[in-house]
Design a protein around this motif. Structure first.
Motif, PDB file in Angstrom:
ATOM      1  N   UNK A   1     102.758 119.027  -9.889  1.00  0.00           N
ATOM      2  CA  UNK A   1     103.784 118.034 -10.181  1.00  0.00           C
ATOM      3  C   UNK A   1     103.127 116.659 -10.324  1.00  0.00           C
ATOM      4  N   UNK A   2     102.955 116.223 -11.579  1.00  0.00           N
ATOM      5  CA  UNK A   2     102.381 114.907 -11.812  1.00  0.00           C
ATOM      6  C   UNK A   2     100.963 114.762 -11.291  1.00  0.00           C
ATOM      7  N   UNK A   3     100.093 114.170 -12.019  1.00  0.00           N
ATOM      8  CA  UNK A   3      98.756 113.867 -11.531  1.00  0.00           C
ATOM      9  C   UNK A   3      98.410 112.447 -11.948  1.00  0.00           C
ATOM     10  N   UNK A   4      97.422 111.897 -11.301  1.00  0.00           N
ATOM     11  CA  UNK A   4      96.985 110.552 -11.679  1.00  0.00           C
ATOM     12  C   UNK A   4      96.188 110.584 -12.974  1.00  0.00           C
ATOM     13  N   UNK A   5      95.764 111.757 -13.401  1.00  0.00           N
ATOM     14  CA  UNK A   5      94.892 111.844 -14.577  1.00  0.00           C
ATOM     15  C   UNK A   5      95.672 111.811 -15.891  1.00  0.00           C
ATOM     16  N   UNK A   6      96.798 112.515 -15.961  1.00  0.00           N
ATOM     17  CA  UNK A   6      97.530 112.643 -17.226  1.00  0.00           C
ATOM     18  C   UNK A   6      99.031 112.615 -16.960  1.00  0.00           C
ATOM     19  N   UNK A   7      99.826 112.232 -17.962  1.00  0.00           N
ATOM     20  CA  UNK A   7     101.285 112.264 -17.810  1.00  0.00           C
ATOM     21  C   UNK A   7     101.803 113.691 -17.737  1.00  0.00           C
ATOM     22  N   UNK A   8     103.065 113.859 -17.284  1.00  0.00           N
ATOM     23  CA  UNK A   8     103.655 115.199 -17.189  1.00  0.00           C
ATOM     24  C   UNK A   8     103.678 115.933 -18.526  1.00  0.00           C
ATOM     25  N   UNK A   9     103.683 117.252 -18.429  1.00  0.00           N
ATOM     26  CA  UNK A   9     103.778 118.208 -19.535  1.00  0.00           C
ATOM     27  C   UNK A   9     102.486 118.351 -20.320  1.00  0.00           C
ATOM     28  N   UNK A  10     101.431 117.675 -19.916  1.00  0.00           N
ATOM     29  CA  UNK A  10     100.146 117.827 -20.576  1.00  0.00           C
ATOM     30  C   UNK A  10      99.474 119.129 -20.182  1.00  0.00           C
ATOM     31  N   UNK A  11      98.921 119.847 -21.160  1.00  0.00           N
ATOM     32  CA  UNK A  11      97.979 120.924 -20.874  1.00  0.00           C
ATOM     33  C   UNK A  11      96.699 120.270 -20.373  1.00  0.00           C
ATOM     34  N   UNK A  12      96.230 120.690 -19.212  1.00  0.00           N
ATOM     35  CA  UNK A  12      95.173 119.951 -18.535  1.00  0.00           C
ATOM     36  C   UNK A  12      93.768 120.264 -19.029  1.00  0.00           C
ATOM     37  N   UNK A  13      93.594 121.390 -19.708  1.00  0.00           N
ATOM     38  CA  UNK A  13      92.254 121.713 -20.220  1.00  0.00           C
ATOM     39  C   UNK A  13      91.255 122.030 -19.127  1.00  0.00           C
ATOM     40  N   UNK A  14      91.742 122.635 -18.040  1.00  0.00           N
ATOM     41  CA  UNK A  14      90.887 122.910 -16.880  1.00  0.00           C
ATOM     42  C   UNK A  14      89.668 123.769 -17.233  1.00  0.00           C
TER      43      UNK A  14
END
Length: 317
Positions: free
Chosen positions: A107-120
């Motif tokens: 739920x929410x991160x400091x790195x990207x806005x919500x709904x972003x695919x994070x590319x882990x």
């Protein structure tokens, strides 16, 4: 370190992956096949578990540290096969759940806005590359059978990455062990034509004593070897195991990795052993196995699995 379980072919070690890896000797395993806990997707209910870091960057740093120690433990000619799935940042106030019961992400991160695919997977791959690993290949695991997702504003995910890393430019790799059948008669005819050209070139070279340039001769096939070199998309069905925890990968995946990346009679390591799928694959292929896990319940599942003998599934095509 005292083994949680040990027999002639299997050693199961209990504890944090990084801590346990630090106790293993340099160059003591020939191949690593593993699937760490994915970022933000599941809570395994075990204190100290990986995957619940506060940010993607923190998770990637954890993975970098673990695999830096794993690189020391891996033989110089060894291979690492790393399976990782991706996750999303979901909006505050949403359930963040998919139709298959797992979370879409944190739920929410400091790195990207919500709904972003994070590319882990790629963030992790680049971190390992920057840390000294050689990234040799990205394999796409295309899943034949997938659980539905409730999300309606993007395509349903039906694949994961498997990265092949090495320590050195030269390493053990058995291409023939995972050679694929040609998918068409035209492709096979093409291969056979190149094989005839290669054989004719060999005869000419022997007669003249001038080997010449063979770089473009017979590159698609060699006499006596049908089919084709394995492609970078592996279509493998998921196989539910009612006795295992819910995050298992199908045994066909580590079987393929071990066949290609572990020398006969070698030692396979999985730092996130879980229910022992990699171990079952290693035993089926006549390799020894070292598995690490934080949760003793998963090692108990693995022990029960190994006690049944080599009875695992037939390899998928």
């Amino acid at each position: 370190m005292t083994a949680y379980y040990s027999d002639d072919t299997v050693t199961l070690l209990l504890g944090d992956a990084l801590d346990v890896l630090r106790t293993l000797p340099d160059g003591s395993v020939d191949c690593i096949v593993t699937s760490p806990p994915y970022y933000g997707l599941r809570d395994y209910g075990t204190e100290g578990q990986y995957g619940l870091e506060s940010t993607p960057a923190a998770y990637v740093e954890t993975m970098r540290q673990v695999f830096a120690e794993a690189r020391r433990v891996l033989a110089d000619d060894g291979t690492l096969w790393l399976n990782l799935g991706d996750s999303y940042a979901y909006p505050p106030g949403s359930a963040g759940r998919q139709g298959n019961g797992q979370r879409e992400g944190l739920r929410g991160t400091r790195d990207v806005p919500p709904k972003n695919l994070l590319g882990i997977p790629w963030r992790t791959a680049f971190a390992l590359q920057d840390d000294g690993w050689i990234l040799r290949s990205e394999v796409i695991w295309a899943k034949r059978n997938i659980m539905p997702e409730a999300v309606k504003d993007r395509p349903t995910r039906a694949h994961e990455q498997v990265f092949l890393f090495t320590k050195q430019p030269r390493y053990f790799y058995d291409a023939d062990a995972i050679r694929e059948e040609s998918t068409s008669t035209a492709q096979e005819a093409h291969n056979q034509r190149y094989a005839r050209q290669y054989e004719a070139h060999t005869v000419r070279a022997a007669a003249t004593g001038q080997p010449g340039n063979v770089n473009n001769v017979g590159i698609h096939s060699r006499p006596g070897k049908g089919g084709r070199n394995a492609r970078s998309v592996w279509t493998i069905s998921q196989r539910p195991n009612p006795q295992a925890h819910f995050a298992t990968f199908p045994i066909d995946l580590p079987i393929r990795c071990i066949k290609a990346g572990c020398k006969p009679g070698g030692v396979v390591l999985d730092p996130f052993s879980g229910s022992g799928t990699t171990g079952a694959a290693a035993r089926q292929l006549g390799r020894k196995y070292v598995g690490i896990d934080l949760n003793p319940a998963y090692h108990d599942l693995a022990k029960a699995r190994f006690a049944q003998g080599v009875l695992d599934f037939e390899e998928a095509s």
